[in-house]
Design a protein around this motif. Structure first.
Motif, PDB file in Angstrom:
ATOM      1  N   ASP A 286      -7.219  14.126   7.245  1.00 30.15           N
ATOM      2  CA  ASP A 286      -6.597  13.408   6.120  1.00 30.15           C
ATOM      3  C   ASP A 286      -5.252  14.014   5.744  1.00 30.15           C
ATOM      4  O   ASP A 286      -4.997  14.380   4.594  1.00 30.15           O
ATOM      5  CB  ASP A 286      -7.552  13.368   4.908  1.00 30.15           C
TER       6      ASP A 286
ATOM      7  N   THR B 185       2.377   7.446  -5.384  1.00 30.13           N
ATOM      8  CA  THR B 185       2.546   8.874  -5.100  1.00 30.13           C
ATOM      9  C   THR B 185       1.582   9.663  -5.972  1.00 30.13           C
ATOM     10  O   THR B 185       1.620   9.560  -7.201  1.00 30.13           O
ATOM     11  CB  THR B 185       3.985   9.345  -5.426  1.00 30.13           C
TER      12      THR B 185
ATOM     13  N   PRO C 142       1.417  10.932   6.230  1.00 34.94           N
ATOM     14  CA  PRO C 142       1.675   9.803   5.334  1.00 34.94           C
ATOM     15  C   PRO C 142       0.514   8.805   5.252  1.00 34.94           C
ATOM     16  O   PRO C 142      -0.330   8.749   6.151  1.00 34.94           O
ATOM     17  CB  PRO C 142       2.905   9.128   5.943  1.00 34.94           C
ATOM     18  N   ASN C 143       0.520   8.032   4.171  1.00 35.66           N
ATOM     19  CA  ASN C 143      -0.460   6.967   3.987  1.00 35.66           C
ATOM     20  C   ASN C 143      -0.189   5.810   4.951  1.00 35.66           C
ATOM     21  O   ASN C 143       0.951   5.522   5.277  1.00 35.66           O
ATOM     22  CB  ASN C 143      -0.379   6.435   2.561  1.00 35.66           C
ATOM     23  N   THR C 144      -1.261   5.142   5.353  1.00 34.10           N
ATOM     24  CA  THR C 144      -1.148   3.966   6.222  1.00 34.10           C
ATOM     25  C   THR C 144      -1.938   2.841   5.568  1.00 34.10           C
ATOM     26  O   THR C 144      -2.524   3.019   4.502  1.00 34.10           O
ATOM     27  CB  THR C 144      -1.791   4.253   7.589  1.00 34.10           C
TER      28      THR C 144
ATOM     29  N   HIS D 195      -9.984   5.388   5.749  1.00 34.19           N
ATOM     30  CA  HIS D 195      -9.261   6.642   6.072  1.00 34.19           C
ATOM     31  C   HIS D 195      -7.784   6.307   6.023  1.00 34.19           C
ATOM     32  O   HIS D 195      -7.246   5.752   6.985  1.00 34.19           O
ATOM     33  CB  HIS D 195      -9.653   7.148   7.460  1.00 34.19           C
ATOM     34  N   LYS D 196      -7.140   6.628   4.892  1.00 32.05           N
ATOM     35  CA  LYS D 196      -5.788   6.093   4.652  1.00 32.05           C
ATOM     36  C   LYS D 196      -4.688   6.870   5.369  1.00 32.05           C
ATOM     37  O   LYS D 196      -3.653   6.310   5.706  1.00 32.05           O
ATOM     38  CB  LYS D 196      -5.500   6.077   3.148  1.00 32.05           C
ATOM     39  N   ARG D 197      -4.907   8.185   5.582  1.00 29.39           N
ATOM     40  CA  ARG D 197      -3.801   8.976   6.137  1.00 29.39           C
ATOM     41  C   ARG D 197      -3.707   8.821   7.647  1.00 29.39           C
ATOM     42  O   ARG D 197      -4.704   8.594   8.315  1.00 29.39           O
ATOM     43  CB  ARG D 197      -3.994  10.459   5.813  1.00 29.39           C
TER      44      ARG D 197
ATOM     45  N   GLY E 205      -4.662   1.972   6.760  1.00 29.70           N
ATOM     46  CA  GLY E 205      -6.054   2.381   7.024  1.00 29.70           C
ATOM     47  C   GLY E 205      -6.239   2.620   8.517  1.00 29.70           C
ATOM     48  O   GLY E 205      -5.931   1.747   9.312  1.00 29.70           O
TER      49      GLY E 205
ATOM     50  N   GLY F 247       0.797  -1.226   0.000  1.00 27.53           N
ATOM     51  CA  GLY F 247       0.000   0.000   0.000  1.00 27.53           C
ATOM     52  C   GLY F 247       0.827   1.272   0.000  1.00 27.53           C
ATOM     53  O   GLY F 247       0.294   2.374   0.117  1.00 27.53           O
ATOM     54  N   LYS F 248       2.153   1.138  -0.120  1.00 23.78           N
ATOM     55  CA  LYS F 248       2.988   2.331   0.019  1.00 23.78           C
ATOM     56  C   LYS F 248       3.640   2.730  -1.300  1.00 23.78           C
ATOM     57  O   LYS F 248       4.451   3.635  -1.350  1.00 23.78           O
ATOM     58  CB  LYS F 248       4.048   2.091   1.102  1.00 23.78           C
TER      59      LYS F 248
END
Ligand code: AMP
Ligand code: GLY
Length: 430
Positions: free
Chosen positions: A224, A159, A227-229, A217-219, A231, A155-156
């Motif tokens: 929001d 960009t 970085p992305n996580t 909720h990804k951030r 979830g 999931g990372k």
């Protein structure tokens, strides 16, 4: 035939939620989970087995020794590695696609080509095998492009660049080896705009059973930001897609994909997870995954009433039409994830988890606490991963569901516990 003996494979909060929901099926089966986590044995009717998801032979042997009726595979890595194929060959029905179908998630290029051929709405794209080729494509476009590592990157690997400079930096990072093999090829995409929603469809190779749409909720940060996580929280049903919207997703996106898979000779028996963006010109696919979302699964499982085990077995056996009924509760479901200090970059592990709540499941408050990155030590449960727990609750509306989920989380503590206080801001009254 009632399903009596189920093996769930995986070790996250998602797999605990699956095991919990399967154990609640109309004729409760015995459930084993491999490898599970420190919270798995708290699930009534569930036992834990110390076998890694990568140990294919160990899992084949276990299915035979325990006369398993159904295997449910949670994560993408064992699916992409062909675990469902080897278990099926050994004679056990599996809910989860083979390595062929798992390419829907494991190769973004493969998935984009399939969508293009099936006429499924998705952002325009280019594929490049070198940083130079990718940069040339990016520079020829007026707008900055989205950069995606082709393979599995937890999931990372994505960009969403705001400028050409950012696109170029992301291309360089991809080819620098940051995502290993997954980054040896990139997919560049046009940037879409709109709210995101996830749709999960149970598939038996032909037929589809759609679950309520969910919002992730990804951030890491409130509003929001950051970085992305994997979830940080979710809710369902997401009002962004009403019944008509969901039917549009079925006919415009899911049915054409299943047909395209069949044309390639792929008999896809498992979940199709469509990550959608609702643009001004209709729903578009951002990505497909070959598994349930985590934590969307924890959010959705408590809404399913009836014989989930029977339904997943019917999918695994290619006969969804004859499946027992699966009723979907009209409640709203809310899920808030508690993560370790330092997540997502470098989570601190090994801190004791204190819980003054009612255990995993409270019928009274309609809440569940699903353990994820948790170790079971002599001194009790400790943190053992980035995302540690998911507090989930159901209510007649989202205000009451979130109040109960946050109330459950307030009964739990560990050093440096972090969670977002604004999960569900889209559907809660301020
Ligand atoms: P993915 O891992 O493909 O789900 O991408 C992670 C996130 O990046 C998505 O949830 C979107 O928020 C964003 N994203 C991916 N592709 C696009 C796109 N083509 N346009 C805009 N945002 C995107
Ligand atoms: N929560 C997003 C995912 O599981 O991919």
């Amino acid at each position: 035939m009632a399903v009596e003996r189920i093996l769930v494979i995986g070790g996250g909060g998602r797999e605990n939620a699956l095991a919990w929901a399967l154990a609640r099926s109309s004729a409760p089966p015995q459930v084993w989970i491999a490898p599970g986590n420190g919270g798995s044995t708290a699930i009534p009717g569930c036992q834990r087995l110390d076998i890694a998801a990568s140990d294919q032979q160990g899992l084949i042997d276990t299915c035979q020794q325990k006369a398993i009726d159904l295997v449910v595979i949670g994560p993408e890595a064992p699916l992409a590695a062909g675990l469902a194929d080897v278990l099926r060959q050994a004679g056990t029905p599996v809910f989860g696609p083979g390595a062929d179908g798992a390419q829907l998630e494991a190769s973004k290029e493969w998935a984009k080509e399939l969508m293009q051929q099936a006429g499924v709405p998705t952002a325009g794209f280019w594929v490049a095998n070198s940083a130079e080729a990718a940069a040339a494509i990016a520079q020829a476009q007026a707008q900055p492009l989205v950069v995606k590592a082709d393979g599995l990157a937890a999931g990372k690997g994505v960009t969403v660049a705001q400028s050409h400079e950012e696109t170029l930096a992301a291309i360089r990072a991809c080819f620098s080896g940051r995502f290993g093999e997954a980054g040896s090829r990139v997919v560049l995409e046009e940037r879409l705009e709109g709210p995101e929603v996830s749709v999960f469809a149970l598939c038996d190779g032909r037929e589809l059973l759609l679950l309520p749409p969910a919002q992730d909720h990804k951030r890491i940060g409130e509003g929001d930001t950051g970085p992305n996580t994997g979830g940080m929280g979710a809710y369902a049903p997401a009002p962004l897609l009403d019944q008509a919207g969901l039917e549009e997703v079925r006919s415009l996106i899911l049915e054409p994909v299943v047909n395209a898979l069949r044309q390639r000779g792929i008999d896809y028996r498992g979940v199709i997870y469509a990550g959608l963006m609702l643009t001004s010109s209709g729903p578009q696919v951002i990505e497909f995954n070959c598994r349930f979302g985590d934590p969307e699964c924890q959010t959705l499982m408590p809404l399913l009433e009836g014989d989930l085990a029977g339904v997943l077995l019917a999918c695994a056996e290619g006969r969804l039409r004859q499946a027992p009924a699966l009723t979907i509760s009209s409640s709203c479901s809310a899920c808030v994830v508690a993560a370790a200090k330092g997540y997502p970059d470098s989570p601190t592990l090994g801190d004791p988890i204190l819980d003054e709540g009612p255990g995993l499941d409270s019928e009274e408050s309609c809440s569940q606490l699903f353990h994820a990155g948790v170790h079971d030590t002599e001194g009790g449960l400790t943190t053992g991963g980035g995302r540690v727990l998911a507090a989930v609750a159901q209510g007649k509306d989202f205000d009451s569901a979130f109040a109960a989920a946050y109330g459950r989380l307030a009964q739990v503590n560990f050093a440096g516990m972090q969670f977002r206080r604004d999960i569900g801001h889209q559907v809660r009254r301020p």
